[in-house]
Design a protein around this motif. Sequence first.
Motif, PDB file in Angstrom:
ATOM      1  N   ILE A 192       9.556  14.016  10.972  1.00 35.38           N
ATOM      2  CA  ILE A 192       8.293  13.816  11.573  1.00 35.38           C
ATOM      3  C   ILE A 192       7.184  14.922  10.864  1.00 35.38           C
ATOM      4  CG2 ILE A 192       6.844  14.144  13.624  1.00 35.38           C
ATOM      5  CD1 ILE A 192       9.039  13.577  15.390  1.00 35.38           C
ATOM      6  N   GLY A 193       7.925  16.141  10.858  1.00 39.22           N
ATOM      7  CA  GLY A 193       6.835  17.246  10.149  1.00 39.22           C
ATOM      8  C   GLY A 193       6.606  16.835   8.558  1.00 39.22           C
ATOM      9  N   LEU A 194       7.770  16.053   7.905  1.00 40.16           N
ATOM     10  CA  LEU A 194       7.529  16.042   6.612  1.00 40.16           C
ATOM     11  C   LEU A 194       6.766  14.597   6.286  1.00 40.16           C
ATOM     12  CD1 LEU A 194      11.216  16.759   5.154  1.00 40.16           C
ATOM     13  CD2 LEU A 194       9.131  18.074   4.653  1.00 40.16           C
ATOM     14  N   GLY A 195       7.186  13.729   7.277  1.00 39.32           N
ATOM     15  CA  GLY A 195       6.268  12.551   7.234  1.00 39.32           C
ATOM     16  C   GLY A 195       4.670  12.936   7.160  1.00 39.32           C
ATOM     17  N   PHE A 196       4.323  13.661   8.192  1.00 37.08           N
ATOM     18  CA  PHE A 196       2.690  14.187   8.395  1.00 37.08           C
ATOM     19  C   PHE A 196       2.229  14.651   7.071  1.00 37.08           C
ATOM     20  CE2 PHE A 196       3.733  13.249  13.080  1.00 37.08           C
ATOM     21  CZ  PHE A 196       2.398  12.900  13.354  1.00 37.08           C
ATOM     22  N   ILE A 197       3.154  15.643   6.451  1.00 40.35           N
ATOM     23  CA  ILE A 197       2.628  16.269   5.440  1.00 40.35           C
ATOM     24  C   ILE A 197       2.527  15.362   4.186  1.00 40.35           C
ATOM     25  CG2 ILE A 197       3.498  17.939   3.719  1.00 40.35           C
ATOM     26  CD1 ILE A 197       4.697  19.613   6.132  1.00 40.35           C
ATOM     27  N   SER A 198       3.569  14.738   4.063  1.00 36.24           N
ATOM     28  CA  SER A 198       3.455  13.546   3.184  1.00 36.24           C
ATOM     29  C   SER A 198       2.170  12.702   3.280  1.00 36.24           C
ATOM     30  CB  SER A 198       4.694  12.822   3.031  1.00 36.24           C
ATOM     31  OG  SER A 198       5.879  13.665   2.669  1.00 36.24           O
ATOM     32  N   TYR A 199       2.067  12.123   4.237  1.00 35.81           N
ATOM     33  CA  TYR A 199       0.803  11.115   4.827  1.00 35.81           C
ATOM     34  C   TYR A 199      -0.474  11.867   4.039  1.00 35.81           C
ATOM     35  CZ  TYR A 199      -1.998   7.785   6.957  1.00 35.81           C
ATOM     36  OH  TYR A 199      -3.006   6.788   7.261  1.00 35.81           O
ATOM     37  N   ALA A 219      -4.673  12.288   0.186  1.00 32.87           N
ATOM     38  CA  ALA A 219      -5.650  13.188  -0.344  1.00 32.87           C
ATOM     39  C   ALA A 219      -5.809  13.013  -1.993  1.00 32.87           C
ATOM     40  CB  ALA A 219      -5.523  14.398   0.107  1.00 32.87           C
ATOM     41  N   LEU A 220      -4.706  12.977  -2.344  1.00 33.27           N
ATOM     42  CA  LEU A 220      -4.483  12.869  -4.066  1.00 33.27           C
ATOM     43  C   LEU A 220      -4.612  11.343  -4.382  1.00 33.27           C
ATOM     44  CD1 LEU A 220      -1.079  14.732  -4.480  1.00 33.27           C
ATOM     45  CD2 LEU A 220      -3.548  15.677  -5.039  1.00 33.27           C
ATOM     46  N   SER A 221      -4.772  10.498  -3.547  1.00 33.47           N
ATOM     47  CA  SER A 221      -5.120   8.822  -3.799  1.00 33.47           C
ATOM     48  C   SER A 221      -6.676   8.915  -3.473  1.00 33.47           C
ATOM     49  CB  SER A 221      -4.440   8.156  -2.990  1.00 33.47           C
ATOM     50  OG  SER A 221      -2.808   8.260  -3.177  1.00 33.47           O
ATOM     51  N   GLY A 222      -7.182   9.845  -3.064  1.00 35.01           N
ATOM     52  CA  GLY A 222      -8.681   9.544  -3.032  1.00 35.01           C
ATOM     53  C   GLY A 222      -9.040   8.840  -1.618  1.00 35.01           C
ATOM     54  N   LYS A 223      -8.137   9.078  -0.684  1.00 32.35           N
ATOM     55  CA  LYS A 223      -8.318   8.418   0.822  1.00 32.35           C
ATOM     56  C   LYS A 223      -8.170   9.505   1.785  1.00 32.35           C
ATOM     57  CE  LYS A 223      -6.422   4.077  -0.779  1.00 32.35           C
ATOM     58  NZ  LYS A 223      -5.337   3.072  -0.269  1.00 32.35           N
ATOM     59  N   ASP A 240       0.818  -1.274   0.102  1.00 33.98           N
ATOM     60  CA  ASP A 240      -0.142   0.039   0.017  1.00 33.98           C
ATOM     61  C   ASP A 240       0.799   1.137   0.069  1.00 33.98           C
ATOM     62  OD1 ASP A 240      -1.730   2.007   0.166  1.00 33.98           O
ATOM     63  OD2 ASP A 240      -2.842   1.176   2.151  1.00 33.98           O
ATOM     64  N   LEU A 241       1.089   2.115  -1.102  1.00 39.17           N
ATOM     65  CA  LEU A 241       1.940   2.917  -1.246  1.00 39.17           C
ATOM     66  C   LEU A 241       1.688   4.273  -0.413  1.00 39.17           C
ATOM     67  CD1 LEU A 241       3.162   2.961  -5.127  1.00 39.17           C
ATOM     68  CD2 LEU A 241       4.409   2.290  -2.935  1.00 39.17           C
ATOM     69  N   THR A 242       0.212   4.155  -0.553  1.00 41.24           N
ATOM     70  CA  THR A 242      -0.218   5.426   0.427  1.00 41.24           C
ATOM     71  C   THR A 242       0.132   5.407   1.998  1.00 41.24           C
ATOM     72  OG1 THR A 242      -2.365   4.584   1.215  1.00 41.24           O
ATOM     73  CG2 THR A 242      -2.249   5.655  -1.045  1.00 41.24           C
ATOM     74  N   GLU A 243       0.553   4.084   2.460  1.00 46.64           N
ATOM     75  CA  GLU A 243       0.962   4.077   3.922  1.00 46.64           C
ATOM     76  C   GLU A 243       2.680   3.921   3.699  1.00 46.64           C
ATOM     77  OE1 GLU A 243      -0.648   3.707   6.687  1.00 46.64           O
ATOM     78  OE2 GLU A 243      -2.496   4.046   5.717  1.00 46.64           O
ATOM     79  N   ALA A 244       3.228   3.071   2.829  1.00 45.65           N
ATOM     80  CA  ALA A 244       4.610   3.093   2.755  1.00 45.65           C
ATOM     81  C   ALA A 244       5.522   4.322   2.369  1.00 45.65           C
ATOM     82  CB  ALA A 244       4.663   1.979   1.539  1.00 45.65           C
ATOM     83  N   ALA A 245       4.854   5.065   1.443  1.00 49.94           N
ATOM     84  CA  ALA A 245       5.649   6.133   0.862  1.00 49.94           C
ATOM     85  C   ALA A 245       5.932   7.410   1.966  1.00 49.94           C
ATOM     86  CB  ALA A 245       4.967   7.023  -0.408  1.00 49.94           C
ATOM     87  N   PRO A 246       4.893   7.622   2.900  1.00 48.48           N
ATOM     88  CA  PRO A 246       5.246   8.421   3.887  1.00 48.48           C
ATOM     89  C   PRO A 246       6.316   7.902   5.034  1.00 48.48           C
ATOM     90  CG  PRO A 246       2.839   8.408   3.636  1.00 48.48           C
ATOM     91  CD  PRO A 246       3.492   7.327   2.662  1.00 48.48           C
ATOM     92  N   VAL A 247       6.321   6.643   5.175  1.00 50.62           N
ATOM     93  CA  VAL A 247       7.173   5.934   6.092  1.00 50.62           C
ATOM     94  C   VAL A 247       8.891   6.145   5.341  1.00 50.62           C
ATOM     95  CG1 VAL A 247       8.035   3.588   6.877  1.00 50.62           C
ATOM     96  CG2 VAL A 247       5.664   4.316   6.983  1.00 50.62           C
ATOM     97  N   GLY A 248       8.789   6.006   4.045  1.00 51.31           N
ATOM     98  CA  GLY A 248      10.065   6.221   3.388  1.00 51.31           C
ATOM     99  C   GLY A 248      10.387   7.476   3.533  1.00 51.31           C
ATOM    100  N   VAL A 249       9.511   8.553   3.707  1.00 52.97           N
ATOM    101  CA  VAL A 249       9.955   9.871   3.796  1.00 52.97           C
ATOM    102  C   VAL A 249      10.471  10.189   4.935  1.00 52.97           C
ATOM    103  CG1 VAL A 249       8.934  12.329   3.744  1.00 52.97           C
ATOM    104  CG2 VAL A 249       8.161  10.895   1.952  1.00 52.97           C
TER     105      VAL A 249
END
Length: 428
Positions: free
Chosen positions: A391-398, A403-407, A367-376
């Motif tokens: 931490i801040g960039l992780g929250f913003i990325s999440y 939002a852009l994934s429709g979730k 699930d890239l919507t979960e994995a990508a913020p972890v990578g960030v």
Amino acid sequence: MLERLFKLKEHGTDIRTEMIAGLTTFLTMAYIIFVNPQILSETGMDRGAVFVATCIAAAIGCFIMGFVANYPVAQAPGMGLNAFFTYTVVFQMGYSWQVALAAVFLSGVCFILLSLFKVRQWIINSIPVSLRTGITAGIGMFLALIALENSQIVVDHPATLVALGDITAFGPAMAALGFFLTIGLVNRGVKGAVMLAILIVTTISVLAGHVDYNSVISAPPSLMPTFMQLDFAGAFEVGLISIVFAFLFVDLFDTAGTLVGVAQKANLMDENGNVPRLGRALFADSTATSVGALLGTSNTTSYIESVSGVAEGGRTGLTAVVVGLLFLLALFFSPLAGMVPAYATAGALFYVAILMMSGLVNVNWRDLTEAAPVGVVCLMMPLTYSIASGIGLGFISYCAIKALSGKAKDVHISIWVLAVLFLLKFYM
């Protein structure tokens, strides 16, 4: 008296078992009395005073945890939080260690208020598990970078920023030996493996003439160079709000995760899967953090190494009390702590980093919507040299990715608020 205080029979244990469990836990986490002064002294803090503050803060935390919460969970200044204190707040952001101590104190007070008003559970439940895992792993990667730099295994490079150092030099070679010894001894089930590896490397350094031998036992150093040296005027600057929050945030989730892990291991969860007396345990952690800041050390937190004592049969707060008494006894070994070179603790830092990164196995990488913020989070913490930025960039990325994934509906309102606050911080 001990039966009345800790309800030993009710928990299926006895005094001898609890004492052995306490000794085991202490041996697995005693490396902090060498590592914490090493890290915090880089800010200009007196190393001897930080050593004393580390031992006393750990003892106080253990006593409160034992007597108030009756849990076999030991406390001490936390790894990752001390690195954040030194390398982000002081080195990168330019604040004095006195201001940083005031920020730690305020984070402890906020932690206490969250516990009293029962907000902590709402916060813990609102943060996605993936982000919590990413934050822990990112701190681990940050610690790994610090360990490599302190031991000169990795050095600055004008073209590539970092490069491999001279690994045949004495310091880097001893750091590598310490790491290999730690992993080997841990894998063999040796109690106190991390501390033993540090002492072996230090002994070799003394014999090789790279470290001067002073003595092993003496009266504790003075605490006065760091005692009550908090700069509250500087800590109330707008820029410090995110720092106080970062201290609070990391400490809160580190403690909650540790308490759940230890309670599960000790079969202390109730029938609903909750941790009994969680409020008392969190109160112990937050109080120890505030007291520790007054003494002169970074956040005091619960140690996952407490599981080693639980494995030996520890089930009550008597285990934590024994650990606290051993930390007070350690006060008389300050000359030994003063002889430990930075490269001798690098192996321990790298080992702890690996433990913190191990949680990544639980991330849903499909699930890239979960994995990508972890990578960030994981990449940005070490690359920006800042836990708060990661931490801040992780929250913003999440929020942005969901939002852009429709979730967008999957994101808790508190995460949106935090993301906006971090955006404002970066903008300002």
